[in-house]
Design an enzyme around this catalytic site. Structure first.
Site, PDB file in Angstrom:
ATOM      1  N   ASP A  14      56.726  72.567 -61.242  1.00  0.00           N
ATOM      2  CA  ASP A  14      55.550  72.152 -60.476  1.00  0.00           C
ATOM      3  C   ASP A  14      54.280  72.297 -61.313  1.00  0.00           C
ATOM      4  OD1 ASP A  14      54.148  71.233 -58.319  1.00  0.00           O
ATOM      5  OD2 ASP A  14      54.185  73.119 -57.208  1.00  0.00           O
TER       6      ASP A  14
ATOM      7  N   ASN B 148      52.467  69.482 -62.922  1.00  0.00           N
ATOM      8  CA  ASN B 148      52.133  68.448 -63.903  1.00  0.00           C
ATOM      9  C   ASN B 148      50.817  67.753 -63.570  1.00  0.00           C
ATOM     10  OD1 ASN B 148      54.517  68.963 -65.265  1.00  0.00           O
ATOM     11  ND2 ASN B 148      55.614  67.216 -64.414  1.00  0.00           N
TER      12      ASN B 148
ATOM     13  N   ARG C 154      48.295  68.789 -61.649  1.00  0.00           N
ATOM     14  CA  ARG C 154      47.140  69.676 -61.770  1.00  0.00           C
ATOM     15  C   ARG C 154      46.783  69.938 -63.232  1.00  0.00           C
ATOM     16  NH1 ARG C 154      49.380  74.024 -57.737  1.00  0.00           N
ATOM     17  NH2 ARG C 154      51.131  72.555 -57.835  1.00  0.00           N
TER      18      ARG C 154
ATOM     19  N   ASN D 274      59.602  62.493 -53.037  1.00  0.00           N
ATOM     20  CA  ASN D 274      58.675  62.022 -54.070  1.00  0.00           C
ATOM     21  C   ASN D 274      58.483  60.509 -54.083  1.00  0.00           C
ATOM     22  OD1 ASN D 274      59.561  64.564 -56.541  1.00  0.00           O
ATOM     23  ND2 ASN D 274      57.964  64.550 -54.994  1.00  0.00           N
TER      24      ASN D 274
ATOM     25  N   ARG E 196      54.989  59.106 -53.260  1.00  0.00           N
ATOM     26  CA  ARG E 196      53.867  59.178 -54.190  1.00  0.00           C
ATOM     27  C   ARG E 196      53.397  57.760 -54.548  1.00  0.00           C
ATOM     28  NH1 ARG E 196      54.905  64.122 -58.507  1.00  0.00           N
ATOM     29  NH2 ARG E 196      55.126  65.779 -56.953  1.00  0.00           N
TER      30      ARG E 196
ATOM     31  N   GLU F 188      67.210  85.400 -56.182  1.00  0.00           N
ATOM     32  CA  GLU F 188      65.930  86.084 -56.329  1.00  0.00           C
ATOM     33  C   GLU F 188      64.855  85.029 -56.598  1.00  0.00           C
ATOM     34  OE1 GLU F 188      65.541  89.387 -55.939  1.00  0.00           O
ATOM     35  OE2 GLU F 188      67.686  89.492 -55.474  1.00  0.00           O
TER      36      GLU F 188
END
Length: 239
Positions: free
Chosen positions: A13, A15, A17, A61, A64, A201
């Site tokens: 996550d 790209n 920004r 996506n 977009r 985790e």
């Protein structure tokens, strides 16, 4: 204390920004993101990871902007053309998970060729999730499982479903992820590997994906190894 992770999943996550912060079009961020993929695959091999699953393009996506989706598909074509032979030379197996029905035929053909070429490689298995959604994965698996059980005359009990369903997931044959990493500071799993990550985790980092490095991957592994994994029990267990 946990052992080293066998399987790492990453939501790549940030790209867009990354590009916006530099006054660049979002597509520039995606281009740099492809470079990060190559860098992280290499780092995972060096660190002894057996499976690496990367969330490349989700079923959501498609909403977009058309130009951005077109650029993502162009980069996918470029990656498959340029990197398949290199992956094979480095003994890396490539597998693509997700619905292929909506992908262009030439992309599907390149995916199949890459998978066939690298099928017997053993250094690491890299799974790229394309047109992938976790809910859709479970629904598809449940549908195919029900059909197979009916054909084999297996009674559809809870116990039988719990045993058989993982065999029909897109990740069948791979262990569940030990750790799920999400970059860019967002803290959600966004419909990614919902069944498989039940006991993974979670590791969130603020680094935007184009800047994600081997040091970031090592930091996530160090954090993982310090955790006490109980899998719903009282005492620590080795997975």
């Amino acid at each position: 204390m946990s052992q080293s992770p066998r399987h790492i999943a990453i939501i790549m996550d940030g790209n867009g920004r990354w590009a916006t912060q530099r006054g660049l079009p979002r597509t520039a961020g995606h281009q740099r993101g492809v470079e990060s993929v190559k860098r992280v695959v290499e780092a995972a091999v060096e660190l002894g990871v057996e499976y690496l699953t990367l969330f490349g393009f989700s079923t959501e996506n498609w909403s977009r902007p058309v130009d951005e989706v077109r650029e993502l598909m162009r980069l996918l074509r470029m990656y498959l053309r340029a990197e398949t032979a290199e992956l094979h030379r480095n003994n890396i197996r490539l597998k693509v998970i997700g619905r292929r029905e909506e992908l262009e035929p030439d992309i599907v053909k390149m995916i199949e060729q890459a998978e066939n070429l690298t099928a017997n490689n053993t250094a690491i298995t890299v799974m790229i999730a394309l047109n992938y959604g976790g809910r859709q994965d479970i629904l598809c698996a449940a549908t195919n499982m029900a059909r197979a059980m009916a054909e084999q005359g297996i009674e559809p009990t809870y116990e039988a479903a719990e045993e058989y369903l993982p065999q029909f997931l897109s990740t069948a044959g791979a262990p569940d992820p030990d750790i799920l990493i999400r970059t860019s500071g967002e803290r959600r799993i966004s419909n990614f590997l919902l069944w498989q990550c039940a006991y993974s985790e979670l590791f969130y980092c603020d680094t935007l994906w184009p800047d994600f490095s081997k040091a970031d991957l090592e930091a996530a592994i160090v954090d993982f190894k310090a955790r006490d994994r109980r899998f719903g029990g009282v005492k620590s267990e080795a997975k």
